[in-house]
Scaffold this motif. Structure first.
Motif, PDB file in Angstrom:
ATOM      1  N   ALA A 143      34.893  31.804  40.004  1.00 22.06           N
ATOM      2  CA  ALA A 143      34.350  31.253  41.274  1.00 22.06           C
ATOM      3  C   ALA A 143      34.356  32.126  42.539  1.00 22.06           C
ATOM      4  O   ALA A 143      33.781  32.065  43.306  1.00 22.06           O
ATOM      5  N   ALA A 144      35.152  33.202  42.219  1.00 25.32           N
ATOM      6  CA  ALA A 144      35.463  34.099  43.498  1.00 25.32           C
ATOM      7  C   ALA A 144      33.906  34.800  43.623  1.00 25.32           C
ATOM      8  O   ALA A 144      33.001  35.069  42.711  1.00 25.32           O
ATOM      9  N   ALA A 145      33.846  35.411  44.934  1.00 21.85           N
ATOM     10  CA  ALA A 145      32.702  36.219  45.300  1.00 21.85           C
ATOM     11  C   ALA A 145      32.740  37.514  44.671  1.00 21.85           C
ATOM     12  O   ALA A 145      32.734  38.572  45.369  1.00 21.85           O
ATOM     13  N   TRP A 146      32.716  37.692  43.301  1.00 20.52           N
ATOM     14  CA  TRP A 146      32.742  39.065  42.690  1.00 20.52           C
ATOM     15  C   TRP A 146      31.523  39.942  42.988  1.00 20.52           C
ATOM     16  O   TRP A 146      30.340  39.506  42.962  1.00 20.52           O
ATOM     17  N   THR A 147      31.903  41.279  43.155  1.00 20.28           N
ATOM     18  CA  THR A 147      30.852  42.147  43.028  1.00 20.28           C
ATOM     19  C   THR A 147      31.233  43.334  42.055  1.00 20.28           C
ATOM     20  O   THR A 147      32.554  43.348  42.082  1.00 20.28           O
ATOM     21  N   ASN A 148      30.520  44.150  42.026  1.00 22.61           N
ATOM     22  CA  ASN A 148      30.821  45.280  41.177  1.00 22.61           C
ATOM     23  C   ASN A 148      32.127  45.999  41.731  1.00 22.61           C
ATOM     24  O   ASN A 148      32.913  46.639  41.078  1.00 22.61           O
ATOM     25  N   ASP A 149      31.638  46.371  42.981  1.00 23.30           N
ATOM     26  CA  ASP A 149      32.649  47.032  43.891  1.00 23.30           C
ATOM     27  C   ASP A 149      33.972  46.375  43.979  1.00 23.30           C
ATOM     28  O   ASP A 149      35.168  46.872  43.607  1.00 23.30           O
ATOM     29  N   ARG A 150      34.107  45.312  44.198  1.00 22.51           N
ATOM     30  CA  ARG A 150      35.387  44.484  44.441  1.00 22.51           C
ATOM     31  C   ARG A 150      36.136  44.510  42.840  1.00 22.51           C
ATOM     32  O   ARG A 150      37.370  44.385  42.674  1.00 22.51           O
ATOM     33  N   LEU A 151      35.329  44.229  41.757  1.00 22.32           N
ATOM     34  CA  LEU A 151      35.794  44.303  40.408  1.00 22.32           C
ATOM     35  C   LEU A 151      36.471  45.513  39.951  1.00 22.32           C
ATOM     36  O   LEU A 151      37.466  45.593  39.476  1.00 22.32           O
ATOM     37  N   ALA A 152      35.671  46.544  40.340  1.00 29.74           N
ATOM     38  CA  ALA A 152      36.160  47.909  40.089  1.00 29.74           C
ATOM     39  C   ALA A 152      37.329  48.254  40.881  1.00 29.74           C
ATOM     40  O   ALA A 152      38.479  48.779  40.166  1.00 29.74           O
ATOM     41  N   ALA A 153      37.650  47.900  42.175  1.00 23.87           N
ATOM     42  CA  ALA A 153      38.844  47.871  42.801  1.00 23.87           C
ATOM     43  C   ALA A 153      39.919  47.202  42.094  1.00 23.87           C
ATOM     44  O   ALA A 153      41.013  47.623  42.096  1.00 23.87           O
ATOM     45  N   GLU A 154      39.795  46.025  41.828  1.00 23.73           N
ATOM     46  CA  GLU A 154      40.663  45.269  40.765  1.00 23.73           C
ATOM     47  C   GLU A 154      41.116  45.898  39.556  1.00 23.73           C
ATOM     48  O   GLU A 154      42.292  45.986  39.369  1.00 23.73           O
ATOM     49  N   ALA A 155      40.110  46.587  38.818  1.00 18.06           N
ATOM     50  CA  ALA A 155      40.587  47.527  37.892  1.00 18.06           C
ATOM     51  C   ALA A 155      41.293  48.894  37.906  1.00 18.06           C
ATOM     52  O   ALA A 155      41.630  49.426  36.996  1.00 18.06           O
ATOM     53  N   GLY A 156      41.099  49.312  39.413  1.00 19.94           N
ATOM     54  CA  GLY A 156      41.577  50.481  39.780  1.00 19.94           C
ATOM     55  C   GLY A 156      40.874  51.464  39.474  1.00 19.94           C
ATOM     56  O   GLY A 156      41.484  52.752  39.251  1.00 19.94           O
ATOM     57  N   VAL A 157      39.415  51.565  39.433  1.00 24.76           N
ATOM     58  CA  VAL A 157      38.711  52.519  38.882  1.00 24.76           C
ATOM     59  C   VAL A 157      37.302  52.731  39.650  1.00 24.76           C
ATOM     60  O   VAL A 157      37.183  51.727  40.573  1.00 24.76           O
ATOM     61  N   SER A 158      36.672  53.752  39.687  1.00 24.32           N
ATOM     62  CA  SER A 158      35.531  53.497  40.364  1.00 24.32           C
ATOM     63  C   SER A 158      34.211  52.874  39.936  1.00 24.32           C
ATOM     64  O   SER A 158      34.534  52.399  38.726  1.00 24.32           O
ATOM     65  N   ARG A 159      33.385  52.119  40.601  1.00 27.25           N
ATOM     66  CA  ARG A 159      32.128  51.411  40.138  1.00 27.25           C
ATOM     67  C   ARG A 159      31.626  51.815  38.783  1.00 27.25           C
ATOM     68  O   ARG A 159      31.531  51.427  37.808  1.00 27.25           O
TER      69      ARG A 159
END
Length: 313
Positions: A210-226
């Motif tokens: 339910a979080a307000a995920w974006t590609n940028d936020r998810l990439a930061a979570e995974a520790g890589v670039s978008r």
């Protein structure tokens, strides 16, 4: 939550059933196609699994086999031939072969899981018709422990078995799928879960859909670039991260419509839609029906569905 747990949880329906069966002499039993998954574990002796439309599989002591798509099959004392198939009796009410026979027998753990295959996770969808997990000394320790515990519980009525048995049967399903994912050639999702970037992204999405995920936020979570996330995730999972998130949110919504009395507004909040209207619109586009009609249809199917056959406790 992890992907394997979530994949199982969204399709599980009702309680699993299981039994411990002793077969002697010449024996052959058939389990009809089933809206779920079935399993067998050989505790003693050996037998043959004859899946509909597939090759016969020889099972030895300690072998486990999962039929994740409910494929009809025969279990027998000998390989497939016209006589074997013709003499197969329905598993429901099967007495276990020829009493008093001196021929080698077999002892099996048999069970069924009731699954909703209408919205199955791709990890489960790619499971083969038959998942054969041969016994290997020192291998799959957790699976072996679950088998031993379940076999002991089913061998005699014990205090608390009403809770212990269903829990162990559920645990067995997790361990069988985990063993398949871990073994060589375990399918595309073995690579998905083995990739640190994609696995990290999936863990984040499943932990808080339910979080307000974006590609940028998810990439930061995974520790890589978008771009790196998009390339690796799409290549392995088969769809971009945000498309997977939309699919997963609607899958969770469908499971809650099926299993709970939650209002559409409550479900919308849990799965990440701002309003019931937004969820209803997305749901109708994906499923071709409204959430209310989907819920009513699932209830009708439950009310008119036939009882489970065969294994049961």
């Amino acid at each position: 939550m992890d992907v394997v747990s979530d994949a199982i949880a969204t399709v599980r329906m009702g309680r699993a059933s299981s039994n411990r069966v002793r077969a002697n002499g010449r024996w052959c039993a058939r389990l009809a196609p089933y809206d779920g998954a079935g399993f067998h574990v050989v505790l003693e002796g050996g037998c043959w699994l004859l899946p509909d439309g597939g090759p016969a599989v020889s099972l030895g002591v300690g072998d486990a086999v999962l039929l994740p798509h409910g494929t009809g099959h025969v279990i027998a004392d000998s390989p497939a031939d016209a006589e074997t198939v013709a003499r197969a009796v329905p598993f429901d009410g099967w007495t276990g072969g020829t009493p008093g026979s001196s021929a080698p027998g077999a002892e099996l753990l048999c069970g069924k899981y009731r699954l909703d295959h209408s919205r199955v996770h791709p990890l489960l969808a790619e499971l083969p018709t038959v998942v054969h997990l041969p016994h290997r000394v020192g291998g799959q320790a957790e699976l072996r422990a679950a088998i031993d515990l379940l076999g002991g519980e089913l061998s005699a009525d014990r205090p608390g078995s009403g809770i212990a048995v269903p829990g162990l049967v559920d645990l067995l399903l997790v361990y069988m799928i985990r063993a398949w994912v871990a073994q060589d050639g375990g399918g595309a999702w073995s690579a998905v879960l083995g990739d640190p970037v994609t696995a990290a992204a999936l863990r984040a999405l499943h932990a808080d859909p339910a979080a307000a995920w974006t590609n940028d936020r998810l990439a930061a979570e995974a520790g890589v670039s978008r771009p790196t996330l998009a390339r690796r995730f799409t290549s392995l999972v088969g769809r971009p991260p945000m498309a997977y998130l939309t699919w997963w949110r609607l899958t969770l919504a469908a499971a809650r419509l099926r299993d709970t009395e939650d209002s559409l507004a409550a479900i919308a909040r849990v799965v990440g839609y701002g309003t019931p209207y937004a969820l209803s619109h997305a749901f109708s586009r994906e499923f071709g029906t409204t959430p209310g009609r989907y819920r009513d249809r699932r209830r009708e199917r439950e009310a008119t569905g036939t009882a489970d056959q065969g294994v049961g406790r």
